[in-house]
Design a protein around this motif. Structure first.
Motif, PDB file in Angstrom:
ATOM      1  N   TYR A  54     -23.475  21.465 -26.739  1.00  0.00           N
ATOM      2  CA  TYR A  54     -24.835  21.949 -26.498  1.00  0.00           C
ATOM      3  C   TYR A  54     -25.844  20.812 -26.571  1.00  0.00           C
ATOM      4  N   PRO A  69     -29.951  20.534 -26.536  1.00  0.00           N
ATOM      5  CA  PRO A  69     -31.178  21.329 -26.535  1.00  0.00           C
ATOM      6  C   PRO A  69     -32.003  21.066 -25.276  1.00  0.00           C
ATOM      7  N   GLY A  70     -32.474  22.151 -24.697  1.00  0.00           N
ATOM      8  CA  GLY A  70     -33.291  22.020 -23.485  1.00  0.00           C
ATOM      9  C   GLY A  70     -32.470  22.038 -22.213  1.00  0.00           C
ATOM     10  N   TYR A  71     -31.153  21.898 -22.332  1.00  0.00           N
ATOM     11  CA  TYR A  71     -30.288  21.869 -21.136  1.00  0.00           C
ATOM     12  C   TYR A  71     -29.268  23.004 -21.147  1.00  0.00           C
ATOM     13  N   GLY A  72     -28.641  23.241 -22.297  1.00  0.00           N
ATOM     14  CA  GLY A  72     -27.663  24.319 -22.374  1.00  0.00           C
ATOM     15  C   GLY A  72     -26.327  23.833 -22.898  1.00  0.00           C
ATOM     16  N   ASN A  95     -26.422  20.300 -14.433  1.00  0.00           N
ATOM     17  CA  ASN A  95     -27.511  20.198 -15.390  1.00  0.00           C
ATOM     18  C   ASN A  95     -27.088  19.605 -16.749  1.00  0.00           C
ATOM     19  N   ASP A  98     -27.581   9.799 -30.742  1.00  0.00           N
ATOM     20  CA  ASP A  98     -28.137  11.110 -30.405  1.00  0.00           C
ATOM     21  C   ASP A  98     -27.258  12.226 -30.985  1.00  0.00           C
ATOM     22  N   ALA A 133     -27.230  15.612 -18.209  1.00  0.00           N
ATOM     23  CA  ALA A 133     -27.980  15.279 -19.434  1.00  0.00           C
ATOM     24  C   ALA A 133     -27.094  14.463 -20.385  1.00  0.00           C
TER      25      ALA A 133
END
Ligand SMILES: Cc1cc2nc3c(=O)[nH]c(=O)nc-3n(C[C@H](O)[C@H](O)[C@H](O)COP(=O)(O)OP(=O)(O)OC[C@H]3O[C@@H](n4cnc5c(N)ncnc54)[C@H](O)[C@@H]3O)c2cc1C
Length: 287
Positions: free
Chosen positions: A60, A62-65, A90, A102, A94
């Motif tokens: 996961y 965040p903001g992308y899925g 998508n 990260d 990312a």
């Protein structure tokens, strides 16, 4: 070497909410595909998380899925998890923009695994194409960790071009450790010395003993259909043929139905299936 749990029921499973893992390094594999090495932030989780060869995590950002991604590293070293990811859309795009340090959310491990415990004393053919080698790399590690327990181990591997072959840096070590490798590409370049042609054709280069050969296959569905065809033609019974299936997945645990194939939830009962189980649904046109 980490000791293995007696059963997956003893393993902490991250079912609904993700746990955070830090990106420790990124290994570019081939154009558009890299391996992302993760370690859980929670030291207890890092110490206790286990997976079986063939299972996947939901990763996961965040903001992308979330995306379903097979675990490509060695089950014997689960504190450091490898995920080999191809950029297609998508979420995976990312991933390609992440930096070391990260955080990535992880749920899992999910799904069924390859039948490694049944392979002792048997011959094993791993038949795979392209990124299909990803969920089979943990099998290679498991088999090589106890090489003497198994008969022949053959890896039939194909990719579009020589530049698309994954994990080539490990091939020499795998061969030296006792894997027969037959590698093929659809389109050769001027330096290519190996075979040209599709993976199922590589069966013609092998003598197989139908009494004790098992097939583990992952790759494009059309490739797996022909792998099954070649295996059955050599009288390898359906119950010794295993395929890893891929579908667009959302929940990863049999709630949402996105990955359903007939009555089967690929996320829960799969992704690794015995061909006997899959056969009725593989007969359906355009399944
Ligand atoms: C059990 C399992 C294990 C997987 N393991 C890996 C892995 O180890 N490495 C890896 O790179 N990918 C793997 N995948 C595929 C991966 O989940 C998808 O490529 C990813 O979710 C795409 O997300 P996205 O947001 O980047 O693409 P999206 O923007 O969602 O989609 C881009 C395009 O890809 C299509 N697509 C999305 N998911 C799939 C899928 N699963 N099968 C076919 N087409 C799809 C979409 O329909 C769309 O056309 C696995 C899938 C499953 C089900």
């Amino acid at each position: 070497m980490t000791s293995r749990p007696a059963s997956l029921a003893q393993v902490p499973q991250l079912l609904l909410g993700p746990a955070w893992a830090r990106l420790e390094s990124v290994q570019p594999d081939v154009e558009g595909i890299s391996t992302f090495w993760l370690r859980f932030e929670d030291p207890d989780l890092a110490a206790n998380y286990r997976f079986e060869a063939g299972q996947f995590n939901m990763l996961y950002l965040p903001g992308y899925g979330e995306s379903a991604i097979s675990i490509s590293s060695d089950p014997a070293t689960p504190e450091r998890l490898g995920h080999t990811i191809r950029v297609v859309g998508n979420v995976t795009r990312a991933f390609s923009r992440l930096h070391v340090g990260d955080l990535v959310g992880v749920r899992g491990p999910f799904g069924s695994s390859w039948p490694i415990d049944q392979l002792a004393g048997q011959d094993v053919i791993l038949a795979t194409g392209g990124i299909g080698l990803v969920p089979l790399r943990p099998v290679v590690y498991r088999l090589l960790a106890e090489r003497q327990k198994y008969g022949r181990i053959v890896l039939l591997y194909g990719a579009r071009t020589p530049g698309d072959l994954l994990y080539t840096g490990e091939f020499e070590a795998w061969q030296a450790a006792g894997i027969e490798m037959v590698v093929s590409v659809d389109r050769a370049d001027e330096n290519w010395q190996g075979h040209v042609g599709v993976v199922p054709m590589l069966f013609y280069r092998l003598r197989v003993d139908p009494e004790k050969t098992w097939i583990l296959s992952c790759g494009p569905e059309i490739m797996m259909r022909f792998v099954v065809y070649e295996a059955l033609a050599r009288r390898i019974p359906p119950e010794r043929i295993f395929l890893s299936m891929e579908r667009n997945m959302k929940c990863g645990q049999g709630f949402c139905g996105h990955c359903q194939l007939g009555p089967l939830f690929i996320c829960k009962e799969g992704p690794v299936f015995n061909y006997q189980t899959l056969e009725p649904y593989l007969q359906v046109e355009d399944f």
